[in-house]
Design an enzyme around this catalytic site. Structure first.
Site, short mmCIF file in Angstrom:
data_model
loop_
_atom_site.label_atom_id
_atom_site.label_comp_id
_atom_site.label_asym_id
_atom_site.label_seq_id
_atom_site.Cartn_x
_atom_site.Cartn_y
_atom_site.Cartn_z
N HIS A 152 1.56 16.44 0.05
CA HIS A 152 1.75 15.32 0.97
C HIS A 152 2.66 14.26 0.35
O HIS A 152 3.50 13.69 1.05
CB HIS A 152 0.41 14.71 1.37
CG HIS A 152 -0.19 15.35 2.58
ND1 HIS A 152 -0.84 14.65 3.54
CD2 HIS A 152 -0.22 16.64 3.00
CE1 HIS A 152 -1.25 15.46 4.50
NE2 HIS A 152 -0.89 16.68 4.18
N TRP A 174 0.85 -1.19 0.00
CA TRP A 174 0.00 0.00 0.00
C TRP A 174 0.89 1.24 0.00
O TRP A 174 1.84 1.33 0.76
CB TRP A 174 -0.90 0.01 1.23
CG TRP A 174 -2.00 -0.99 1.15
CD1 TRP A 174 -2.02 -2.22 1.73
CD2 TRP A 174 -3.24 -0.87 0.43
NE1 TRP A 174 -3.18 -2.87 1.43
CE2 TRP A 174 -3.96 -2.06 0.61
CE3 TRP A 174 -3.79 0.13 -0.36
CZ2 TRP A 174 -5.21 -2.28 0.05
CZ3 TRP A 174 -5.03 -0.09 -0.93
CH2 TRP A 174 -5.72 -1.28 -0.71
N SER A 225 11.29 -1.19 12.93
CA SER A 225 10.05 -0.74 12.33
C SER A 225 10.22 0.62 11.68
O SER A 225 10.66 1.57 12.32
CB SER A 225 8.94 -0.66 13.38
OG SER A 225 7.78 -0.09 12.81
N GLU A 235 0.77 -7.99 7.12
CA GLU A 235 1.50 -9.20 6.76
C GLU A 235 2.98 -9.16 7.16
O GLU A 235 3.68 -10.17 7.06
CB GLU A 235 1.38 -9.45 5.26
CG GLU A 235 -0.02 -9.84 4.80
CD GLU A 235 -0.98 -8.67 4.67
OE1 GLU A 235 -2.19 -8.92 4.75
OE2 GLU A 235 -0.53 -7.51 4.49
N ARG A 245 -9.63 2.15 11.56
CA ARG A 245 -8.98 0.86 11.44
C ARG A 245 -7.46 1.01 11.54
O ARG A 245 -6.77 0.12 12.02
CB ARG A 245 -9.36 0.23 10.09
CG ARG A 245 -8.76 -1.11 9.86
CD ARG A 245 -9.26 -1.66 8.50
NE ARG A 245 -8.72 -2.97 8.26
CZ ARG A 245 -7.57 -3.21 7.64
NH1 ARG A 245 -6.85 -2.20 7.19
NH2 ARG A 245 -7.16 -4.43 7.46
N ALA A 284 0.73 -3.80 5.60
CA ALA A 284 1.48 -3.79 6.86
C ALA A 284 1.18 -4.99 7.73
O ALA A 284 2.06 -5.52 8.41
CB ALA A 284 1.16 -2.50 7.62
N VAL A 320 0.67 3.32 7.06
CA VAL A 320 -0.70 2.95 7.46
C VAL A 320 -1.47 4.25 7.63
O VAL A 320 -1.18 5.03 8.53
CB VAL A 320 -0.70 2.14 8.78
CG1 VAL A 320 -2.12 1.76 9.17
CG2 VAL A 320 0.19 0.91 8.66
#
Length: 156
Positions: A118, A14, A104, A49, A79, A47, A72
């Site tokens: 953005h 994503w 991470s 997975e 969510r 994310a 994310v």
């Protein structure tokens, strides 16, 4: 470290155009540090997975550290909070379970908008975060390599 470090880099699909910047920064910084490191790259759909793959990669004993990267975003239904928390906790647990450092680079912005401004901001931000992850990977791999090894016991 006496051997060249081996790193795994997991990327969530994503927002790949942004997430890919972290890998670029990671590799760029390794080269600047003179780290003759091997980086294996793994793509996952999202994310969520990443923790299981990080754990499976760590269990191979092949990698000195593993970085996992995702963006994310808040899709308006909250969510993202649950996903982000589960991912970071899963990555931490995978590292604790296997003894392999797992880094991470998973970020959850509050106000992400798919606009040009953005996009430019997050491209630069993920490049920077990838560079920081490379520094952390080299440092933590060195620390772990310097730890005294426990003798293995013979099983009777």
């Amino acid at each position: 470290m006496t051997k060249s470090p081996r790193f795994a880099f997991i990327k969530a699909g994503w927002h790949a155009d942004i997430v890919d910047q972290a890998l670029a920064g990671f590799k760029e910084r390794l080269a600047e540090l003179g780290a003759d490191a091997d980086v294996a790259v793994f793509d996952v759909p999202g994310a969520f997975e990443m923790p299981l793959l990080a754990q499976k990669l760590a269990e191979t004993g092949t990698y000195d550290a593993i970085a996992a990267c995702a963006l994310v975003v808040d899709g308006g239904i909250y969510r993202h909070d649950f996903v982000a928390q589960a991912v970071v906790e899963g990555l931490m647990n995978a590292g604790l379970k296997t003894g392999v450092p797992i880094l991470s680079v998973s970020l959850t912005p509050h106000h992400f908008q798919p606009s040009v401004d953005h996009q430019e901001f997050y491209h630069a931000h993920f490049l920077k975060k990838g560079r920081e992850a490379a520094e952390a990977a080299v440092q933590v791999a060195g620390v772990h390599a310097a730890l005294p090894r426990m003798p293995t016991r013979a099983v009777a």
